[in-house]
Write an enzyme that holds these catalytic residues in place. Structure first.
Site, PDB file in Angstrom:
ATOM      1  N   GLU A  76      70.504  31.662  -5.933  1.00  0.00           N
ATOM      2  CA  GLU A  76      69.913  32.404  -6.943  1.00  0.00           C
ATOM      3  C   GLU A  76      68.285  31.787  -7.453  1.00  0.00           C
ATOM      4  O   GLU A  76      68.216  30.529  -7.376  1.00  0.00           O
ATOM      5  CB  GLU A  76      70.434  32.307  -8.173  1.00  0.00           C
ATOM      6  CG  GLU A  76      71.986  33.085  -7.903  1.00  0.00           C
ATOM      7  CD  GLU A  76      73.155  32.721  -8.987  1.00  0.00           C
ATOM      8  OE1 GLU A  76      74.208  33.343  -9.066  1.00  0.00           O
ATOM      9  OE2 GLU A  76      72.627  32.198 -10.084  1.00  0.00           O
TER      10      GLU A  76
ATOM     11  N   LYS B 182      66.039  30.058  -9.793  1.00  0.00           N
ATOM     12  CA  LYS B 182      66.265  29.277 -10.859  1.00  0.00           C
ATOM     13  C   LYS B 182      64.973  29.580 -11.874  1.00  0.00           C
ATOM     14  O   LYS B 182      63.760  29.119 -11.730  1.00  0.00           O
ATOM     15  CB  LYS B 182      65.849  27.709 -10.682  1.00  0.00           C
ATOM     16  CG  LYS B 182      66.390  26.806 -11.877  1.00  0.00           C
ATOM     17  CD  LYS B 182      66.482  25.424 -11.435  1.00  0.00           C
ATOM     18  CE  LYS B 182      66.898  24.580 -12.684  1.00  0.00           C
ATOM     19  NZ  LYS B 182      65.838  24.388 -13.619  1.00  0.00           N
TER      20      LYS B 182
ATOM     21  N   ASP C 299      62.613  29.688 -15.197  1.00  0.00           N
ATOM     22  CA  ASP C 299      62.029  28.712 -16.344  1.00  0.00           C
ATOM     23  C   ASP C 299      62.093  29.609 -17.607  1.00  0.00           C
ATOM     24  O   ASP C 299      61.314  30.098 -18.033  1.00  0.00           O
ATOM     25  CB  ASP C 299      60.808  28.560 -15.904  1.00  0.00           C
ATOM     26  CG  ASP C 299      60.469  27.224 -16.655  1.00  0.00           C
ATOM     27  OD1 ASP C 299      61.055  26.653 -17.261  1.00  0.00           O
ATOM     28  OD2 ASP C 299      59.073  26.896 -16.412  1.00  0.00           O
TER      29      ASP C 299
ATOM     30  N   TYR D 178      73.564  35.846 -14.896  1.00  0.00           N
ATOM     31  CA  TYR D 178      74.121  35.193 -13.787  1.00  0.00           C
ATOM     32  C   TYR D 178      75.505  34.646 -13.594  1.00  0.00           C
ATOM     33  O   TYR D 178      75.791  33.880 -12.801  1.00  0.00           O
ATOM     34  CB  TYR D 178      72.875  34.150 -13.016  1.00  0.00           C
ATOM     35  CG  TYR D 178      72.703  33.087 -14.324  1.00  0.00           C
ATOM     36  CD1 TYR D 178      73.594  32.281 -15.010  1.00  0.00           C
ATOM     37  CD2 TYR D 178      71.151  32.977 -14.786  1.00  0.00           C
ATOM     38  CE1 TYR D 178      73.121  31.295 -15.537  1.00  0.00           C
ATOM     39  CE2 TYR D 178      71.028  32.172 -15.718  1.00  0.00           C
ATOM     40  CZ  TYR D 178      71.913  31.172 -16.227  1.00  0.00           C
ATOM     41  OH  TYR D 178      71.317  30.373 -17.076  1.00  0.00           O
TER      42      TYR D 178
ATOM     43  N   LYS E  30      64.853  21.847  -6.858  1.00  0.00           N
ATOM     44  CA  LYS E  30      63.554  22.143  -7.720  1.00  0.00           C
ATOM     45  C   LYS E  30      62.216  21.794  -7.051  1.00  0.00           C
ATOM     46  O   LYS E  30      62.092  20.937  -6.071  1.00  0.00           O
ATOM     47  CB  LYS E  30      63.707  21.231  -8.844  1.00  0.00           C
ATOM     48  CG  LYS E  30      64.811  21.228 -10.043  1.00  0.00           C
ATOM     49  CD  LYS E  30      64.845  20.572 -11.043  1.00  0.00           C
ATOM     50  CE  LYS E  30      64.059  21.121 -12.162  1.00  0.00           C
ATOM     51  NZ  LYS E  30      64.082  20.254 -13.578  1.00  0.00           N
TER      52      LYS E  30
ATOM     53  N   CYS F 138      32.754   5.749 -30.547  1.00  0.00           N
ATOM     54  CA  CYS F 138      33.482   7.077 -30.795  1.00  0.00           C
ATOM     55  C   CYS F 138      32.210   8.043 -30.306  1.00  0.00           C
ATOM     56  O   CYS F 138      31.139   7.859 -30.563  1.00  0.00           O
ATOM     57  CB  CYS F 138      33.611   7.453 -32.262  1.00  0.00           C
ATOM     58  SG  CYS F 138      33.950   9.271 -32.593  1.00  0.00           S
TER      59      CYS F 138
ATOM     60  N   CYS G 184      30.498   9.857 -33.521  1.00  0.00           N
ATOM     61  CA  CYS G 184      29.731   9.519 -34.799  1.00  0.00           C
ATOM     62  C   CYS G 184      29.283   8.005 -34.413  1.00  0.00           C
ATOM     63  O   CYS G 184      28.619   7.357 -35.192  1.00  0.00           O
ATOM     64  CB  CYS G 184      30.720   9.415 -35.570  1.00  0.00           C
ATOM     65  SG  CYS G 184      32.192   8.402 -35.656  1.00  0.00           S
TER      66      CYS G 184
ATOM     67  N   CYS H  38      39.060   6.693 -33.828  1.00  0.00           N
ATOM     68  CA  CYS H  38      37.773   6.392 -34.516  1.00  0.00           C
ATOM     69  C   CYS H  38      38.252   6.208 -36.036  1.00  0.00           C
ATOM     70  O   CYS H  38      39.054   7.162 -36.472  1.00  0.00           O
ATOM     71  CB  CYS H  38      37.097   7.415 -34.248  1.00  0.00           C
ATOM     72  SG  CYS H  38      35.489   7.462 -35.586  1.00  0.00           S
TER      73      CYS H  38
ATOM     74  N   CYS I 211      33.078  11.502 -39.501  1.00  0.00           N
ATOM     75  CA  CYS I 211      33.063  11.742 -38.112  1.00  0.00           C
ATOM     76  C   CYS I 211      33.549  13.301 -37.966  1.00  0.00           C
ATOM     77  O   CYS I 211      34.600  13.889 -38.604  1.00  0.00           O
ATOM     78  CB  CYS I 211      34.492  11.064 -37.387  1.00  0.00           C
ATOM     79  SG  CYS I 211      34.430  11.370 -35.513  1.00  0.00           S
TER      80      CYS I 211
END
Length: 671
Positions: free
Chosen positions: A113, A115, A117, A225, A312, A406, A409, A424, A430
């Site tokens: 079958e 699988k 998700d 199933y 898988k 950063c 800034c 930061c 900022c």
């Protein structure tokens, strides 16, 4: 390796994997691929085999899935919803086949079958009508989501045909087709809502909505199933699948009956190539021994059947060129590196960006400018770089160095001990932090200011009309400037200002969450508001007072203290207070039904079959009892349900606090 280091590694794996389980099964927001999760689980399992004396009773190897959400009634499964053993190796499948042959001989078949998700679901039918729908939960009990599941058109409310038993269960997977997911996600983004990562998340989030009307508007589907009955109706799994089709159930048309492992592998190879042509996501193939009698003979381990296994597919991978690395600053100041890639087709979509997580990941990959990199896109996460093809590295290429300042800034970045992320610290100046904090403040889960969205906040900031959340409450004084903004008519301005005015009535816990204090989520904000009652008590709270509150640990306590030490934050709070926001929790008026619990204190922990925790809280308070936030010598009783945290139980026993059930609580009230 010394024994204490092995124990530390095992404890770290248990903690990490349990968090990933919670993210996947409860929050429906996974942060790791299936492959990476399975590899970590495999490592933990091997260590537990070698050192059984070090095994943690809370280890995910001893569990089936995640925890139970609290929005719906908890129902015990008549037949446990066990997980399947899984593998990414064809050799493992041949070894699985060999074990089957040693146990039952060579005369058997497999049913293969796809699988899916999606979200596992158990449906109970009585007299041909849908009686109950329950999520997988932790495998022994799950959430009753019947009202929502009834809205799925593919799930029959009433069966057709004949031959079905008076009472039975059927298991399946709820999912969403990719086209529907993309359309609905586009609508979320237009409404300034956070998009879901993939169809699986969207389906899981939808099933757990409390508004079944909203569920009905989202096109979910379901494949069934496996049939469970008290008395076997069929000799084989294949026969039962064909029968349930006749009763009106949606069964996948791609199932196949295979005579041997070679036919199984042909099926696996076919869908490895063709899975992206399906309208829905699959992440592997499940094979089951067909005969029920042979399934019974093979039996079960503690957490999975010996007669079934899942193969898988590893997430698809592609090679492309790293063109540059950019750095995004979030509302909390976290600086996240992002790889900008030469566009490449991967798992049916065009990928041009991938996450690099943090500085550690850049260092691990040893990234250089212009590197040829391998990119992976699992169905459950955004693309990520898994490795570098160093053979193709250009001579003299520069190494990617994580910045010290950063990018927005120019402030010096900081990295706290024990954390992988750089921050930061300039949260009041900022730009992306300023807009991010305001966007968080106006969001639905915080102040729920209607008539404003993320783009509006960006525009108002660029125009110099807002710099702090308190500036929102001065916008009514800037009507002329608002009218000059593009695509911002009088009706839009009126709706926005009305939404801002209405937000002044939001309760203290929402205001507290909206402030955006690091590590203060919705639940913690609610507990803090209930415990301290007002902002002044919270601002003057000591470290010891803070950590005495349920769910507040060292990190949260330190964050709260640091936040209120900043005079700029205190100035903002005073401006918000002046604007009329609620900085005091409303005292609940409790109507007493009796006084049998007067003078007694309680803590409720765990999951209960007949009550929610809120219902038990109301019951205790309405009979004169008081709910405490943490276990201490002041506590009289710990009301314990299933899945209660072991640390609470241990602490209660040390303090000789009686541990009672919900039934014993009812007896105390009735006396």
């Amino acid at each position: 390796m010394p024994l204490f280091e092995i124990k530390e590694r095992m404890d770290a794996l248990v903690k990490e994997l349990n968090q990933h389980n919670y993210n996947y099964y409860v929050l429906a927001q996974p942060t790791i691929s299936d492959y990476d999760f399975d590899k970590k689980l495999e490592e933990l399992s091997e260590l537990e085999k070698q050192y059984p004396e070090l095994q943690d009773p809370d280890s995910p190897t001893q569990k089936v899935g995640g925890e139970i959400t609290k929005e719906f009634k908890t129902v015990k499964h008549k037949w446990p919803m066990l997980s399947l053993g899984n593998t990414y190796s064809e050799q493992d499948l041949r070894e699985f086949d060999e074990r089957i042959r040693k146990s039952i001989g060579s005369d058997f078949e497999y049913v293969c079958e796809l699988k899916f998700d999606g979200l596992s679901m158990s449906l109970t039918y009585e007299d041909g009508k849908l009686l109950r729908a329950v999520t997988r939960g932790d495998g022994t009990q799950g959430d009753d989501v019947t009202t929502n599941i009834r809205t799925i058109k593919r799930i029959p409310g009433k069966l057709k045909g004949e031959g079905y038993p008076d009472n039975f269960e059927i298991r399946g997977e709820v999912f969403m087709h990719r086209a529907a997911f993309e359309r609905l996600n586009s609508e979320r983004m237009k409404n300034d809502e956070v998009p879901y990562a993939n169809p699986r998340n969207f389906a899981a989030g939808t099933v757990k909505l409390q508004d079944s009307g909203e569920v009905a508007r989202r096109p979910l589907d379901c494949f069934l199933y496996f049939l469970y009955t008290d008395r076997r109706l069929y000799r084989t799994h294949w026969d039962s699948l064909n029968a349930v089709k006749e009763w009106g159930f949606h069964v996948c048309e791609h199932n196949k009956l295979c005579r041997n492992i070679d036919e199984v592998l042909q099926f696996i190879h076919y869908w490895s190539e063709n899975r992206f042509n399906l309208s829905y996501d699959i992440d592997g193939i499940v094979l089951k021994v067909n005969s029920y009698a042979q399934q019974d003979e093979l039996g079960f381990t503690a957490k999975s059947p010996r007669w079934a296994i899942a193969y898988k597919y590893k997430a698809e991978e592609a090679e492309t060129i790293l063109e540059s690395v950019s750095y995004q600053v979030g509302r909390t100041g976290a600086v996240t590196p992002v790889a900008n890639l030469k566009p490449v087709l991967l798992a049916g979509t065009r990928v041009k960006r991938a996450t690099l997580h943090n500085a550690n990941e850049i260092s691990r990959l040893d990234l250089h400018e212009g590197d040829a990199v391998f990119v992976e896109k699992g169905g459950e996460i955004i693309p990520k770089i898994t490795s570098v093809n160093t053979i193709k590295r250009q001579s003299g290429s520069k190494k990617i160095i994580y910045p010290d300042i950063c990018p927005e800034c120019g402030s010096n970045l900081i990295r706290r001990e024990g954390e992988a992320v750089h921050y930061c610290p300039n949260d009041e100046a900022c730009p992306p932090q300023i807009t991010g904090k305001i966007q968080h403040f106006i969001s639905r889960k915080a102040m729920n200011i209607e008539g404003m969205g993320s783009e509006t906040v960006e525009t108002l900031y660029r125009k110099g009309l807002i710099e702090h959340i308190s500036d929102l409450y001065l916008l009514h004084e800037k009507a002329d400037a608002l009218k000059e903004m593009d695509r911002f008519g009088e009706k839009s301005i009126s709706n926005m200002l009305e939404g801002i005015e209405r937000s002044k009535q939001m309760p203290f816990e929402k205001v507290l969450f909206g402030l955006g204090i690091r590590y203060i989520g919705e639940t913690v904000a609610r507990k803090i508001a209930a415990y301290f009652k007002n902002i002044d008590s919270l601002m003057s709270a000591t470290y010891d007072e803070l950590i005495s509150v349920d769910e507040i640990g060292e990190r949260i306590a330190e964050s709260i203290i640091a936040y209120f030490k900043d005079p700029r934050h205190l100035q903002q709070i005073e401006k918000l207070r002046t604007a009329g926001l609620q900085f005091e929790a409303e005292e609940k008026v409790v109507l007493l039904a009796g006084n049998n619990l007067e003078g007694k204190t309680f803590i409720i922990s765990g999951v209960f079959e007949n009550f929610s925790r809120d219902e038990l809280t109301a019951l205790i308070e309405s009979n004169g009892g008081k709910i405490l936030s943490s276990i201490s010598g002041k506590l009289n009783y710990l009301v314990a349900g299933d899945n209660m945290g072991p640390s609470k139980l241990e602490k209660a026993k040390k303090l000789n606090i009686p541990v009672i059930t919900d039934t014993e609580l009812l007896s105390m009230i009735s006396k």
